[in-house]
Design an enzyme around this catalytic site. Structure first.
Site, PDB file in Angstrom:
ATOM      1  N   GLU A  77      -3.040  -2.111   4.304  1.00 22.72           N
ATOM      2  CA  GLU A  77      -3.368  -0.674   4.509  1.00 22.72           C
ATOM      3  C   GLU A  77      -5.218  -0.821   4.190  1.00 22.72           C
ATOM      4  O   GLU A  77      -5.459  -1.617   3.504  1.00 22.72           O
ATOM      5  CB  GLU A  77      -2.798   0.232   3.808  1.00 22.72           C
ATOM      6  CG  GLU A  77      -3.201   1.627   3.696  1.00 22.72           C
ATOM      7  CD  GLU A  77      -2.018   2.446   3.575  1.00 22.72           C
ATOM      8  OE1 GLU A  77      -2.425   3.051   2.381  1.00 22.72           O
ATOM      9  OE2 GLU A  77      -1.080   2.623   4.032  1.00 22.72           O
TER      10      GLU A  77
ATOM     11  N   CYS B 242     -11.970   0.720   1.289  1.00 22.14           N
ATOM     12  CA  CYS B 242     -11.313  -0.176   0.702  1.00 22.14           C
ATOM     13  C   CYS B 242     -10.346  -0.869   1.427  1.00 22.14           C
ATOM     14  O   CYS B 242      -9.595  -0.623   2.217  1.00 22.14           O
ATOM     15  CB  CYS B 242     -10.353   0.637  -0.164  1.00 22.14           C
ATOM     16  SG  CYS B 242      -9.572  -0.626  -1.354  1.00 22.14           S
TER      17      CYS B 242
ATOM     18  N   CYS C 155      -0.403 -11.268  -2.583  1.00 19.49           N
ATOM     19  CA  CYS C 155      -1.287 -11.881  -3.475  1.00 19.49           C
ATOM     20  C   CYS C 155      -0.831 -13.155  -4.043  1.00 19.49           C
ATOM     21  O   CYS C 155       0.344 -13.391  -4.247  1.00 19.49           O
ATOM     22  CB  CYS C 155      -1.562 -10.819  -4.514  1.00 19.49           C
ATOM     23  SG  CYS C 155      -3.004 -11.194  -5.531  1.00 19.49           S
TER      24      CYS C 155
ATOM     25  N   CYS D  47       0.010 -10.205 -11.426  1.00 23.49           N
ATOM     26  CA  CYS D  47      -0.268  -9.389 -12.486  1.00 23.49           C
ATOM     27  C   CYS D  47       1.052  -8.514 -12.834  1.00 23.49           C
ATOM     28  O   CYS D  47       1.672  -7.878 -11.748  1.00 23.49           O
ATOM     29  CB  CYS D  47      -1.275  -8.390 -12.294  1.00 23.49           C
ATOM     30  SG  CYS D  47      -2.788  -9.343 -11.844  1.00 23.49           S
TER      31      CYS D  47
ATOM     32  N   CYS E 108       1.171  -4.822 -11.637  1.00 20.73           N
ATOM     33  CA  CYS E 108       0.910  -4.471 -10.035  1.00 20.73           C
ATOM     34  C   CYS E 108       1.931  -4.691  -9.175  1.00 20.73           C
ATOM     35  O   CYS E 108       2.576  -5.793  -9.312  1.00 20.73           O
ATOM     36  CB  CYS E 108      -0.422  -5.462  -9.727  1.00 20.73           C
ATOM     37  SG  CYS E 108      -0.740  -5.494  -7.852  1.00 20.73           S
TER      38      CYS E 108
ATOM     39  N   CYS F 140      -1.227   9.886 -10.488  1.00 17.35           N
ATOM     40  CA  CYS F 140      -0.659   9.502 -11.484  1.00 17.35           C
ATOM     41  C   CYS F 140      -0.031  10.420 -12.586  1.00 17.35           C
ATOM     42  O   CYS F 140      -0.862  11.459 -12.624  1.00 17.35           O
ATOM     43  CB  CYS F 140      -1.926   8.566 -12.395  1.00 17.35           C
ATOM     44  SG  CYS F 140      -1.223   8.014 -13.936  1.00 17.35           S
TER      45      CYS F 140
HETATM   46  N1  SAH Z   1      -6.911  -8.501  -6.819  1.00 19.52           N
HETATM   47  C1  SAH Z   1      -8.053  -7.857  -7.071  1.00 19.52           C
HETATM   48  C2  SAH Z   1      -8.285  -6.857  -6.302  1.00 19.52           C
HETATM   49  C3  SAH Z   1      -7.258  -5.843  -5.809  1.00 19.52           C
HETATM   50  S1  SAH Z   1      -6.435  -4.929  -6.907  1.00 19.52           S
HETATM   51  C4  SAH Z   1      -8.042  -7.511  -8.599  1.00 19.52           C
HETATM   52  O1  SAH Z   1      -6.874  -7.678  -9.226  1.00 19.52           O
HETATM   53  O2  SAH Z   1      -8.901  -7.008  -9.095  1.00 19.52           O
HETATM   54  C5  SAH Z   1      -7.768  -3.526  -7.313  1.00 19.52           C
HETATM   55  C6  SAH Z   1      -7.473  -2.990  -8.564  1.00 19.52           C
HETATM   56  O3  SAH Z   1      -6.280  -2.360  -8.786  1.00 19.52           O
HETATM   57  C7  SAH Z   1      -7.310  -3.966  -9.871  1.00 19.52           C
HETATM   58  O4  SAH Z   1      -8.276  -3.597 -10.768  1.00 19.52           O
HETATM   59  C8  SAH Z   1      -5.909  -4.022 -10.147  1.00 19.52           C
HETATM   60  O5  SAH Z   1      -5.703  -4.425 -11.453  1.00 19.52           O
HETATM   61  C9  SAH Z   1      -5.633  -2.581 -10.106  1.00 19.52           C
HETATM   62  N2  SAH Z   1      -4.290  -2.104 -10.069  1.00 19.52           N
HETATM   63  C10 SAH Z   1      -3.301  -3.009  -9.553  1.00 19.52           C
HETATM   64  N3  SAH Z   1      -2.269  -2.259  -9.697  1.00 19.52           N
HETATM   65  C11 SAH Z   1      -2.382  -1.152 -10.422  1.00 19.52           C
HETATM   66  C12 SAH Z   1      -1.413  -0.069 -10.472  1.00 19.52           C
HETATM   67  N4  SAH Z   1      -0.239   0.070 -10.429  1.00 19.52           N
HETATM   68  N5  SAH Z   1      -2.108   1.033 -11.087  1.00 19.52           N
HETATM   69  C13 SAH Z   1      -3.578   1.127 -11.313  1.00 19.52           C
HETATM   70  N6  SAH Z   1      -4.182   0.071 -10.847  1.00 19.52           N
HETATM   71  C14 SAH Z   1      -3.713  -1.058 -10.251  1.00 19.52           C
HETATM   72 FE1  SF4 Z   2      -3.106  -9.523  -7.299  1.00 19.18          FE
HETATM   73 FE2  SF4 Z   2      -2.497  -7.351  -8.120  1.00 19.18          FE
HETATM   74 FE3  SF4 Z   2      -3.215  -8.958  -9.851  1.00 19.18          FE
HETATM   75 FE4  SF4 Z   2      -4.932  -7.967  -7.965  1.00 19.18          FE
HETATM   76  S1  SF4 Z   2      -3.948  -6.712  -9.645  1.00 19.18           S
HETATM   77  S2  SF4 Z   2      -4.736 -10.057  -8.639  1.00 19.18           S
HETATM   78  S3  SF4 Z   2      -3.790  -7.659  -6.340  1.00 19.18           S
HETATM   79  S4  SF4 Z   2      -1.313  -9.099  -8.595  1.00 19.18           S
END
Ligand code: SAH
Ligand code: SF4
Length: 397
Positions: free
Chosen positions: A116, A129, A136, A140, A143, A372
């Protein structure tokens, strides 16, 4: 221990028989022209002409490239396309936020993939964005993408293609050749953030090459100060990004101790906080006008104490920085909750008092998404893609 830190891609990109010219570097474009018999002495000029049609005028058809001869246009059409990623759905919010669901080819034709792309208009800018991977490399724990498999990296064409298709949909192309000496028209897509799906620094070459096309002053022309790459902290590639990309950097910090960060961002076991902050400190060109953004997702009872806030400002001391507090966006099956609004405010006050702007972003596009802490049941019904979009929205500056 021994838990997986980095995943391997499950699939490879299979180029179509008739490739698109969108996203090729100038060198690759010249080679492509050479491959169909354009004589070497002509290539430079042809590249310049095609570049203009592709990235200033946004044409979708070789026939519109009227500075090229009819034969040349027909020849190009026989071998190439100007295809962008396929849009399968478009949603437009009352506040102007748009999201596009894009379909990218899979290794086998019957299994395409979706990513997306989200456009967020504001009074003084419009931020797009974009995604860098299907899935990925990393995992994390907060995420949703992190719980999924890494399907594959996007190609430069698919990354540049997201910017190009946003301009298509927004009619954001220069309409006619601008008279010499006039200011370029203001564009709707003025900023790009790599904060969609994927870890851009694990798709380094493609992201680097794509961003060079996006920043090219004779084409899409987004200055590198208006391009932000968000990373969870791939330290060696932060150093490379400083040398080879030169965009703005956002770092997903999320915790102030290695112990907690190891859990939230398992990559921290490989590149701990000290190394990460060193790489940030040494990122080239930092100043008050060019700061690193530290992203910090607010997780109730996990990383949101006022002691954490104080430790956060101590940790990044001396680095020209902004802090972006992101309300956690819940997904089905997650063990985390978003911090209470009051706690986010208190946290943000400490950060603000330490001299950092710490905007907590109002989620945009509420009618096409959920926010949220609101509409919990509706939020839980959001698809992965919608959550991705919501996350992007929490991130605009
Ligand atoms: N992989 C990269 C970029 C994509 S994620 C990164 O991790 O920076 C973009 C941002 O969204 C990151 O700061 C990530 O930690 C945050 N993010 C991921 N899952 C999320 C969630 N469920 N709620 C809020 N922010 C989230
Ligand atoms: Fe990957 Fe999500 Fe971690 Fe960003 S926050 S590095 S998209 S797993």
């Amino acid at each position: 221990m021994g838990a997986l830190i980095e995943k391997r891609p499950l699939e490879r990109y299979v180029a179509p028989a008739k490739p698109s010219l969108v996203g090729l570097s100038r060198v690759a474009l010249a080679e492509a022209l050479g491959g169909i018999g354009v004589p070497e002495r002509q290539r430079r000029m042809r590249v310049q002409q095609i570049w203009h049609w592709l990235y200033v005028r946004g044409v979708q058809d070789f026939d519109a490239m009227t500075t090229l001869s009819k034969e040349m246009r027909a020849q190009l059409d026989r071998h190439f396309t100007l295809a962008r990623p396929e849009i399968v759905a478009e949603q437009i919010s009352v506040d102007g936020t748009r999201k596009w669901l894009l379909r990218l080819p899979g290794e086998t034709p019957d299994r395409p993939h979706d990513v997306e792309c989200v456009y967020i208009p504001e009074t003084d800018r419009g931020t797009l964005c974009i995604s860098s991977q299907v899935g990925c490399t990393l995992n994390c724990s907060f995420c949703h993408t992190g719980t999924q498999r890494l399907v594959r990296n996007l190609t430069p064409g698919e990354i540049v293609g997201q910017v190009v298709l946003a301009r298509d949909r927004l009619a954001d192309w220069q309409r006619a050749a601008a008279p010499a000496g006039t200011e370029p028209e203001k564009r709707l897509v003025s900023n790009v953030v790599m904060m969609g799906m994927g870890e851009p620094l694990y798709n380094f070459e493609a992201v680097r090459d794509a961003l060079a096309v996006v920043a090219d002053g004779d084409g899409l022309s987004l200055s590198k100060r208006r391009i932000t790459l968000s990373t969870s902290g791939v330290v060696p590639n932060i150093v490379r990004a400083g040398a080879e990309i030169g965009s703005m950097l956002a770092v997903s910090l999320h915790a102030v101790t290695d112990e907690l960060r190891n859990e939230l961002v398992p990559l921290n076991r490989k590149y701990p906080l000290r190394d990460l902050l060193d790489a940030c400190r040494n990122y080239p060109g930092l100043s008050n006008a060019r700061r690193i953004t530290f992203e910090y997702v607010m997780l109730k009872g996990v990383n949101d104490s006022l002691a954490d806030a104080r430790a956060l400002v101590r940790l990044i001391k001396g680095i020209p920085a902004k802090i972006n507090l992101i309300p956690f966006n819940p997904w089905p099956g997650t063990k985390y909750e978003c911090s209470d609004w009051e706690q986010i405010e208190k946290f943000s006050e400490i950060v603000f008092d330490a001299g950092y702007a710490s905007p907590v972003r109002t989620p945009r596009g509420r009618d096409i998404l959920a926010a949220c802490g609101q509409l919990k049941s509706a939020t839980e019904k959001l698809s992965a893609r919608e959550r991705l979009a919501l996350r992007a929205m929490a991130m605009t500056d």
